[in-house]
Design a protein around this motif. Sequence first.
Motif, PDB file in Angstrom:
ATOM      1  N   ILE A  42       0.843  -1.206   0.000  1.00 37.42           N
ATOM      2  CA  ILE A  42       0.000   0.000   0.000  1.00 37.42           C
ATOM      3  C   ILE A  42       0.876   1.252   0.000  1.00 37.42           C
ATOM      4  O   ILE A  42       0.586   2.216  -0.730  1.00 37.42           O
ATOM      5  CB  ILE A  42      -0.961   0.009   1.212  1.00 37.42           C
ATOM      6  CG1 ILE A  42      -1.964  -1.138   1.099  1.00 37.42           C
ATOM      7  CG2 ILE A  42      -1.676   1.341   1.343  1.00 37.42           C
ATOM      8  CD1 ILE A  42      -2.923  -1.037  -0.065  1.00 37.42           C
ATOM      9  N   ALA A  43       1.940   1.255   0.786  1.00 38.22           N
ATOM     10  CA  ALA A  43       2.846   2.407   0.812  1.00 38.22           C
ATOM     11  C   ALA A  43       3.426   2.667  -0.572  1.00 38.22           C
ATOM     12  O   ALA A  43       3.516   3.826  -1.020  1.00 38.22           O
ATOM     13  CB  ALA A  43       3.964   2.174   1.828  1.00 38.22           C
ATOM     14  N   GLU A  44       3.787   1.608  -1.270  1.00 37.53           N
ATOM     15  CA  GLU A  44       4.339   1.757  -2.614  1.00 37.53           C
ATOM     16  C   GLU A  44       3.264   2.175  -3.612  1.00 37.53           C
ATOM     17  O   GLU A  44       3.514   3.020  -4.473  1.00 37.53           O
ATOM     18  CB  GLU A  44       5.006   0.453  -3.056  1.00 37.53           C
ATOM     19  CG  GLU A  44       6.288   0.166  -2.321  1.00 37.53           C
ATOM     20  CD  GLU A  44       6.886  -1.203  -2.635  1.00 37.53           C
ATOM     21  OE1 GLU A  44       6.283  -1.971  -3.425  1.00 37.53           O
ATOM     22  OE2 GLU A  44       7.953  -1.507  -2.072  1.00 37.53           O
ATOM     23  N   SER A  45       2.073   1.591  -3.497  1.00 39.68           N
ATOM     24  CA  SER A  45       1.021   1.924  -4.468  1.00 39.68           C
ATOM     25  C   SER A  45       0.556   3.376  -4.320  1.00 39.68           C
ATOM     26  O   SER A  45       0.200   4.007  -5.310  1.00 39.68           O
ATOM     27  CB  SER A  45      -0.165   0.962  -4.350  1.00 39.68           C
ATOM     28  OG  SER A  45      -0.910   1.209  -3.178  1.00 39.68           O
ATOM     29  N   LEU A  46       0.563   3.893  -3.097  1.00 39.73           N
ATOM     30  CA  LEU A  46       0.195   5.300  -2.893  1.00 39.73           C
ATOM     31  C   LEU A  46       1.370   6.236  -3.188  1.00 39.73           C
ATOM     32  O   LEU A  46       1.174   7.439  -3.323  1.00 39.73           O
ATOM     33  CB  LEU A  46      -0.286   5.527  -1.452  1.00 39.73           C
ATOM     34  CG  LEU A  46      -1.638   4.934  -1.099  1.00 39.73           C
ATOM     35  CD1 LEU A  46      -1.897   5.062   0.397  1.00 39.73           C
ATOM     36  CD2 LEU A  46      -2.755   5.601  -1.889  1.00 39.73           C
ATOM     37  N   GLY A  47       2.556   5.680  -3.264  1.00 40.81           N
ATOM     38  CA  GLY A  47       3.733   6.493  -3.570  1.00 40.81           C
ATOM     39  C   GLY A  47       4.111   7.438  -2.443  1.00 40.81           C
ATOM     40  O   GLY A  47       4.476   8.592  -2.693  1.00 40.81           O
ATOM     41  N   LEU A  48       4.028   6.968  -1.208  1.00 37.52           N
ATOM     42  CA  LEU A  48       4.293   7.836  -0.060  1.00 37.52           C
ATOM     43  C   LEU A  48       5.639   8.547  -0.174  1.00 37.52           C
ATOM     44  O   LEU A  48       5.718   9.770  -0.055  1.00 37.52           O
ATOM     45  CB  LEU A  48       4.238   7.033   1.249  1.00 37.52           C
ATOM     46  CG  LEU A  48       2.937   6.321   1.589  1.00 37.52           C
ATOM     47  CD1 LEU A  48       3.028   5.667   2.966  1.00 37.52           C
ATOM     48  CD2 LEU A  48       1.747   7.249   1.514  1.00 37.52           C
ATOM     49  N   THR A  49       6.687   7.780  -0.412  1.00 38.70           N
ATOM     50  CA  THR A  49       8.024   8.360  -0.493  1.00 38.70           C
ATOM     51  C   THR A  49       8.157   9.281  -1.707  1.00 38.70           C
ATOM     52  O   THR A  49       8.712  10.374  -1.603  1.00 38.70           O
ATOM     53  CB  THR A  49       9.081   7.250  -0.566  1.00 38.70           C
ATOM     54  OG1 THR A  49       8.919   6.406   0.581  1.00 38.70           O
ATOM     55  CG2 THR A  49      10.482   7.808  -0.591  1.00 38.70           C
ATOM     56  N   GLY A  50       7.641   8.835  -2.831  1.00 38.40           N
ATOM     57  CA  GLY A  50       7.738   9.634  -4.057  1.00 38.40           C
ATOM     58  C   GLY A  50       7.048  10.981  -3.930  1.00 38.40           C
ATOM     59  O   GLY A  50       7.567  11.999  -4.404  1.00 38.40           O
TER      60      GLY A  50
END
Length: 154
Positions: A42-50
């Motif tokens: 989920i963190a990757e799909s929402l792109g938190l870091t990006g």
Amino acid sequence: MVWRDTLRELRDDLSEIRAQRQSDMQADEKAQQAQRLELTRIAESLGLTGLLQEMNSVLLNGQGEVENIFSWEEEEEEDSEESLPMPGNLEELEDSDYVNAILTWEEDGEREIVLDLGFGEQGMSLLVNGVDIRLEQEALEQALVEAFRQQLEV
């Protein structure tokens, strides 16, 4: 002989109990791994870091710092004596996995935007500087803009 028979019966009972405990522990570990994979996905799909990196680039000219924290990676780094759980808190510690993405910068003092993705009583939740938001890209983007404005008091 009665004493020895009693001990053998107890040994057999303990063997079954120990096997069940081991099985339960393995099932808990498997569930925890699945939960961690879901948080990461989920963190990757929402792109938190990006999103935070883009804010840093566009709004702060790269002067900020973006950090990712995975609670289960921090557990491995802690000193084993400091991380010994108290018996009453074992369940609480097992359910405390989270992913944080943090943007910090200096602008008239230290500023930060913290994204906290984790599981709570209602399931998975996402907090932006402590405010619960929907797990949707648009809601996240709006919350980030609002959090940035609040940090700068504009």
